[in-house]
Write a protein that holds these residues in place. Structure first.
Motif, PDB file in Angstrom:
ATOM      1  N   ASN A   1      75.742 -31.139 -33.552  1.00  0.00           N
ATOM      2  CA  ASN A   1      74.980 -32.782 -33.556  1.00  0.00           C
ATOM      3  C   ASN A   1      74.691 -33.885 -34.921  1.00  0.00           C
ATOM      4  OD1 ASN A   1      72.030 -33.652 -31.950  1.00  0.00           O
ATOM      5  ND2 ASN A   1      72.211 -32.609 -31.694  1.00  0.00           N
ATOM      6  N   GLN A   2      73.342 -33.228 -35.135  1.00  0.00           N
ATOM      7  CA  GLN A   2      73.265 -34.478 -36.502  1.00  0.00           C
ATOM      8  C   GLN A   2      73.007 -33.938 -37.841  1.00  0.00           C
ATOM      9  OE1 GLN A   2      73.849 -37.964 -36.125  1.00  0.00           O
ATOM     10  NE2 GLN A   2      71.227 -38.827 -34.339  1.00  0.00           N
ATOM     11  N   PHE A   3      74.617 -34.234 -38.683  1.00  0.00           N
ATOM     12  CA  PHE A   3      74.454 -33.671 -39.697  1.00  0.00           C
ATOM     13  C   PHE A   3      73.152 -33.479 -40.687  1.00  0.00           C
ATOM     14  CE2 PHE A   3      79.113 -33.687 -39.809  1.00  0.00           C
ATOM     15  CZ  PHE A   3      79.240 -33.228 -40.504  1.00  0.00           C
ATOM     16  N   GLY A   4      73.173 -32.767 -41.148  1.00  0.00           N
ATOM     17  CA  GLY A   4      71.168 -32.305 -41.688  1.00  0.00           C
ATOM     18  C   GLY A   4      70.359 -31.579 -40.735  1.00  0.00           C
ATOM     19  N   GLY A   5      70.842 -31.251 -39.623  1.00  0.00           N
ATOM     20  CA  GLY A   5      70.437 -30.077 -38.900  1.00  0.00           C
ATOM     21  C   GLY A   5      68.610 -31.288 -38.234  1.00  0.00           C
ATOM     22  N   THR A   6      67.528 -30.093 -37.719  1.00  0.00           N
ATOM     23  CA  THR A   6      66.649 -30.420 -37.166  1.00  0.00           C
ATOM     24  C   THR A   6      65.861 -30.981 -37.765  1.00  0.00           C
ATOM     25  OG1 THR A   6      66.834 -28.644 -35.627  1.00  0.00           O
ATOM     26  CG2 THR A   6      64.525 -29.878 -35.795  1.00  0.00           C
TER      27      THR A   6
ATOM     28  N   MET B   1      56.363 -46.980 -34.853  1.00  0.00           N
ATOM     29  CA  MET B   1      58.291 -46.090 -35.125  1.00  0.00           C
ATOM     30  C   MET B   1      59.536 -47.231 -35.884  1.00  0.00           C
ATOM     31  SD  MET B   1      59.665 -43.685 -33.663  1.00  0.00           S
ATOM     32  CE  MET B   1      57.995 -42.824 -33.124  1.00  0.00           C
ATOM     33  N   GLN B   2      59.236 -48.784 -36.180  1.00  0.00           N
ATOM     34  CA  GLN B   2      60.146 -49.262 -36.074  1.00  0.00           C
ATOM     35  C   GLN B   2      60.668 -48.779 -37.963  1.00  0.00           C
ATOM     36  OE1 GLN B   2      62.103 -51.524 -34.719  1.00  0.00           O
ATOM     37  NE2 GLN B   2      61.313 -50.309 -33.040  1.00  0.00           N
ATOM     38  N   THR B   3      59.211 -48.629 -38.465  1.00  0.00           N
ATOM     39  CA  THR B   3      58.626 -47.994 -39.965  1.00  0.00           C
ATOM     40  C   THR B   3      60.022 -46.286 -40.309  1.00  0.00           C
ATOM     41  OG1 THR B   3      56.954 -49.091 -40.168  1.00  0.00           O
ATOM     42  CG2 THR B   3      58.144 -47.607 -42.094  1.00  0.00           C
ATOM     43  N   LYS B   4      59.617 -45.618 -39.101  1.00  0.00           N
ATOM     44  CA  LYS B   4      60.051 -44.475 -39.096  1.00  0.00           C
ATOM     45  C   LYS B   4      61.590 -44.537 -38.483  1.00  0.00           C
ATOM     46  CE  LYS B   4      61.552 -40.688 -36.441  1.00  0.00           C
ATOM     47  NZ  LYS B   4      63.409 -40.701 -35.307  1.00  0.00           N
ATOM     48  N   LEU B   5      62.470 -45.356 -37.780  1.00  0.00           N
ATOM     49  CA  LEU B   5      63.365 -45.496 -37.871  1.00  0.00           C
ATOM     50  C   LEU B   5      64.074 -46.338 -38.942  1.00  0.00           C
ATOM     51  CD1 LEU B   5      63.097 -46.931 -33.365  1.00  0.00           C
ATOM     52  CD2 LEU B   5      64.023 -44.308 -34.319  1.00  0.00           C
TER      53      LEU B   5
ATOM     54  N   ASN C   1      67.056 -43.378 -39.762  1.00  0.00           N
ATOM     55  CA  ASN C   1      68.338 -43.367 -39.623  1.00  0.00           C
ATOM     56  C   ASN C   1      69.318 -43.408 -40.058  1.00  0.00           C
ATOM     57  OD1 ASN C   1      67.210 -43.912 -36.708  1.00  0.00           O
ATOM     58  ND2 ASN C   1      67.647 -46.204 -36.708  1.00  0.00           N
ATOM     59  N   SER C   2      69.592 -43.599 -41.352  1.00  0.00           N
ATOM     60  CA  SER C   2      70.464 -43.480 -41.879  1.00  0.00           C
ATOM     61  C   SER C   2      70.323 -42.127 -42.241  1.00  0.00           C
ATOM     62  CB  SER C   2      70.242 -44.396 -43.145  1.00  0.00           C
ATOM     63  OG  SER C   2      69.334 -44.109 -44.145  1.00  0.00           O
ATOM     64  N   TRP C   3      69.733 -40.943 -42.484  1.00  0.00           N
ATOM     65  CA  TRP C   3      70.061 -39.821 -42.989  1.00  0.00           C
ATOM     66  C   TRP C   3      71.061 -38.996 -42.574  1.00  0.00           C
ATOM     67  CZ3 TRP C   3      65.097 -37.102 -44.975  1.00  0.00           C
ATOM     68  CH2 TRP C   3      63.726 -37.947 -45.281  1.00  0.00           C
ATOM     69  N   PRO C   4      71.563 -38.938 -41.278  1.00  0.00           N
ATOM     70  CA  PRO C   4      72.328 -38.177 -40.706  1.00  0.00           C
ATOM     71  C   PRO C   4      73.892 -38.369 -41.358  1.00  0.00           C
ATOM     72  CG  PRO C   4      71.427 -38.390 -39.045  1.00  0.00           C
ATOM     73  CD  PRO C   4      70.619 -39.388 -40.265  1.00  0.00           C
ATOM     74  N   ALA C   5      74.195 -39.726 -41.775  1.00  0.00           N
ATOM     75  CA  ALA C   5      74.872 -40.142 -42.015  1.00  0.00           C
ATOM     76  C   ALA C   5      75.938 -39.731 -43.266  1.00  0.00           C
ATOM     77  CB  ALA C   5      75.553 -41.875 -41.539  1.00  0.00           C
ATOM     78  N   GLU C   6      74.461 -39.949 -44.554  1.00  0.00           N
ATOM     79  CA  GLU C   6      74.188 -40.028 -45.629  1.00  0.00           C
ATOM     80  C   GLU C   6      74.486 -38.333 -45.710  1.00  0.00           C
ATOM     81  OE1 GLU C   6      70.388 -41.464 -46.784  1.00  0.00           O
ATOM     82  OE2 GLU C   6      70.585 -43.320 -46.759  1.00  0.00           O
TER      83      GLU C   6
ATOM     84  N   VAL D   1      60.654 -37.939 -28.445  1.00  0.00           N
ATOM     85  CA  VAL D   1      59.164 -38.366 -29.067  1.00  0.00           C
ATOM     86  C   VAL D   1      58.767 -39.336 -30.129  1.00  0.00           C
ATOM     87  CG1 VAL D   1      55.966 -37.597 -29.144  1.00  0.00           C
ATOM     88  CG2 VAL D   1      57.919 -36.742 -27.766  1.00  0.00           C
ATOM     89  N   LEU D   2      59.395 -38.300 -30.827  1.00  0.00           N
ATOM     90  CA  LEU D   2      60.074 -38.740 -32.398  1.00  0.00           C
ATOM     91  C   LEU D   2      60.510 -39.390 -32.832  1.00  0.00           C
ATOM     92  CD1 LEU D   2      59.449 -35.391 -34.422  1.00  0.00           C
ATOM     93  CD2 LEU D   2      57.717 -36.674 -33.666  1.00  0.00           C
ATOM     94  N   SER D   3      61.164 -40.298 -31.266  1.00  0.00           N
ATOM     95  CA  SER D   3      61.920 -42.049 -31.500  1.00  0.00           C
ATOM     96  C   SER D   3      61.727 -42.728 -30.594  1.00  0.00           C
ATOM     97  CB  SER D   3      63.168 -40.953 -31.628  1.00  0.00           C
ATOM     98  OG  SER D   3      63.568 -40.562 -32.762  1.00  0.00           O
ATOM     99  N   LEU D   4      60.130 -42.466 -29.863  1.00  0.00           N
ATOM    100  CA  LEU D   4      59.540 -43.013 -28.737  1.00  0.00           C
ATOM    101  C   LEU D   4      59.863 -43.971 -29.377  1.00  0.00           C
ATOM    102  CD1 LEU D   4      59.127 -42.626 -25.822  1.00  0.00           C
ATOM    103  CD2 LEU D   4      57.063 -41.373 -26.435  1.00  0.00           C
ATOM    104  N   LYS D   5      59.058 -45.587 -28.924  1.00  0.00           N
ATOM    105  CA  LYS D   5      59.582 -46.823 -29.096  1.00  0.00           C
ATOM    106  C   LYS D   5      58.619 -47.938 -28.854  1.00  0.00           C
ATOM    107  CE  LYS D   5      64.189 -47.459 -30.360  1.00  0.00           C
ATOM    108  NZ  LYS D   5      65.733 -49.114 -30.536  1.00  0.00           N
ATOM    109  N   ASP D   6      57.943 -47.099 -27.183  1.00  0.00           N
ATOM    110  CA  ASP D   6      56.633 -47.606 -26.529  1.00  0.00           C
ATOM    111  C   ASP D   6      56.137 -46.439 -25.854  1.00  0.00           C
ATOM    112  OD1 ASP D   6      57.264 -50.490 -26.728  1.00  0.00           O
ATOM    113  OD2 ASP D   6      58.952 -50.113 -25.971  1.00  0.00           O
ATOM    114  N   LEU D   7      54.327 -46.098 -26.183  1.00  0.00           N
ATOM    115  CA  LEU D   7      53.632 -45.067 -26.048  1.00  0.00           C
ATOM    116  C   LEU D   7      53.287 -45.531 -24.640  1.00  0.00           C
ATOM    117  CD1 LEU D   7      52.822 -42.579 -27.191  1.00  0.00           C
ATOM    118  CD2 LEU D   7      51.091 -44.051 -27.771  1.00  0.00           C
ATOM    119  N   PRO D   8      53.811 -44.457 -23.764  1.00  0.00           N
ATOM    120  CA  PRO D   8      52.721 -44.378 -22.486  1.00  0.00           C
ATOM    121  C   PRO D   8      51.201 -43.998 -22.643  1.00  0.00           C
ATOM    122  CG  PRO D   8      55.253 -42.613 -22.849  1.00  0.00           C
ATOM    123  CD  PRO D   8      54.446 -43.429 -23.630  1.00  0.00           C
TER     124      PRO D   8
END
Length: 441
Positions: A35-40, A82-86, A90-95, A156-163
């Motif tokens: 999956n993603q390098f670095g894990g959960t 969410m944009q700030t979070k992403l 987003n670069s962490w797995p590759a790093e 949820v932790l990458s959900l761009k629009d909140l229901p």
């Protein structure tokens, strides 16, 4: 066939710790990640969760100070957050992968065991003198009709629009933290709990305070409810249960996590497992010599937490290098739920010894101190558990419960009495930890 000294299956906190330590040796190491390098934790777990919780916490704190110096409470902009979070994560797995590749080989793909020294990935076999399984856990998916409409914490932790309306199935740590987060952003939250109790790992008295505070903010708790199906309706969904239906716009499944074992084919080599994960001995070795397991995939009574996984990574390195021969011995482990208010625990849970005369339990309200009063933290309370005049357990509820328990963990582990503590330390005043000496008996 490529040969390695160690093959690490997984790259989460336990494996990453171990790989960094092995980088200081001359060992040839292969790290495999499906999956993603670095894990959960750094990608879709504790790190992004606590990042998002920072904004939610500020919003809720401003709300509880209205009329006490705050005129207009903060409003959380979910899309912007969410944009700030992403942007940050987003670069962490590759790093992480790049960091590992400085000293080790890596492969992206799911590994399976061929025999006790051979692992297959993407159709290619690799031989390892030692194989370390660190595949972690993943969310449980409820076996109900319509479970394809369920969303996990990862989404949820990458959900761009909140229901507008969110229903959360579950009453554990993840469920409570997600409920706190999305409710702070303005979602109307309903929680469906299978039993009559949530957060079973924590003292019931503390949990009741957390629930009361969350209910006061509009979060709805429905107990003794069993979901049976999720159906589409009127542009949204309806969760059908044995106690009625619950219309919603988004359904989160947070009913626990399970060890990631399915793709490993452990049966080929006869590795023993149970429902909690891989069974290991006191040196983290499976029943097959040369194959070890670390992190959340291990079956053990200790909490499955990132620091515990890293502790195991350090121990296994020391053991494999001959620097440690004693069995693994876990230190005092603190755990918390980052809801609002928080609830935290370390050592003996007061609920488990409440009727045992060998233990003494002391409750201390903290809400009257100037810092707590200034924050209008009305739930803050500390519970201390003593045995033979030594502090053996502590729990806390309140806006800063995790920090308050952290201050006392060394005193449990080192068995420091109040008098001994006061002889060696005077805390910063006024701050969260300034009353540690007074907290102790």
């Amino acid at each position: 066939m490529p040969r390695y000294d160690e093959i690490l299956i997984g790259s989460g906190p336990a494996a990453y710790k171990l790989s960094n330590l092995l980088a200081k040796t001359d060992h040839r190491v292969l790290v495999i990640e499906g999956n993603q390098f670095g894990g959960t934790c750094p990608n879709y777990g504790c790190e992004p969760k606590i990042f998002l919780a920072g904004a939610a916490r500020a919003v809720i704190q401003s709300q509880q100070l209205v009329g006490r110096g705050i005129s207009h409470p903060a409003v959380l902009d979910w899309h912007q957050l969410m944009q700030t979070k992403l942007h940050r994560f987003n670069s962490w797995p590759a790093e992480t992968k790049a960091n590992i590749e400085r000293t080790h080989d890596t492969i992206s793909g799911y590994a399976s065991l061929v025999d006790k020294h051979i692992v297959r990935v993407n159709g290619v076999n690799y031989e390892g003198e030692r194989i370390i399984i660190a595949t972690g856990q993943s969310p449980v998916v409820l076996p109900i009709i319509g479970n394809e409409f369920l969303h996990t914490s990862t989404e949820v932790l990458s959900l761009k629009d909140l229901p507008s309306r969110i229903t959360i199935i579950g009453g554990g740590i993840v469920a409570m933290e997600l409920a706190t987060l999305v409710a702070a952003a303005g979602a109307k939250v309903t929680m469906l709990i299978h039993s009559n109790r949530i957060l079973r790992a924590f003292p019931s008295q503390d949990v009741q305070k957390v629930v009361a505070a969350m209910e006061a903010r509009g979060i709805r708790f429905e107990y003794n409810v069993t979901p049976e199906a999720i159906e589409t309706a009127d542009g949204g969904f309806v969760v059908q249960t044995d106690h009625g239906s619950f219309p919603t716009d988004y359904v989160i499944g947070a009913t626990g996590r399970r060890p990631n074992l399915d793709r490993l084919h452990l049966e080929r080599v006869g590795i023993k497992i149970d429902h909690q994960g891989i069974i290991v001995d006191e040196h983290l070795m499976t029943n097959i010599p040369g194959i070890y397991a670390v992190g959340d995939v291990v079956s053990r009574p200790e909490p499955k937490l990132t620091p515990v996984a890293e502790f195991e990574g350090q121990y296994l390195f020391d053991y494999l290098m001959g620097q440690e021969k004693a069995p693994i011995k876990y230190p005092v482990i603190g755990q918390a739920t980052f809801s609002f208010p928080e609830v935290a625990l370390a050592g003996v849970n007061p609920d488990q010894v409440i009727e045992d005369s060998a233990y003494q339990i002391h409750h201390q309200s903290l809400k009257y101190g100037s810092l707590k009063a200034g924050e209008n933290d009305q739930t803050s309370e500390l519970t201390l558990v003593y045995h033979d005049d030594h502090l053996v357990g502590v729990s806390a509820v309140g806006d800063h419960a995790a920090d308050e328990v952290n201050y006392l963990i060394p005193m449990i582990g080192l068995k420091i009495s109040r008098k001994q503590y006061q002889q060696v330390a005077i805390g910063i005043y006024p701050a969260l930890g300034d009353n540690v000496g007074n907290w102790l008996k």
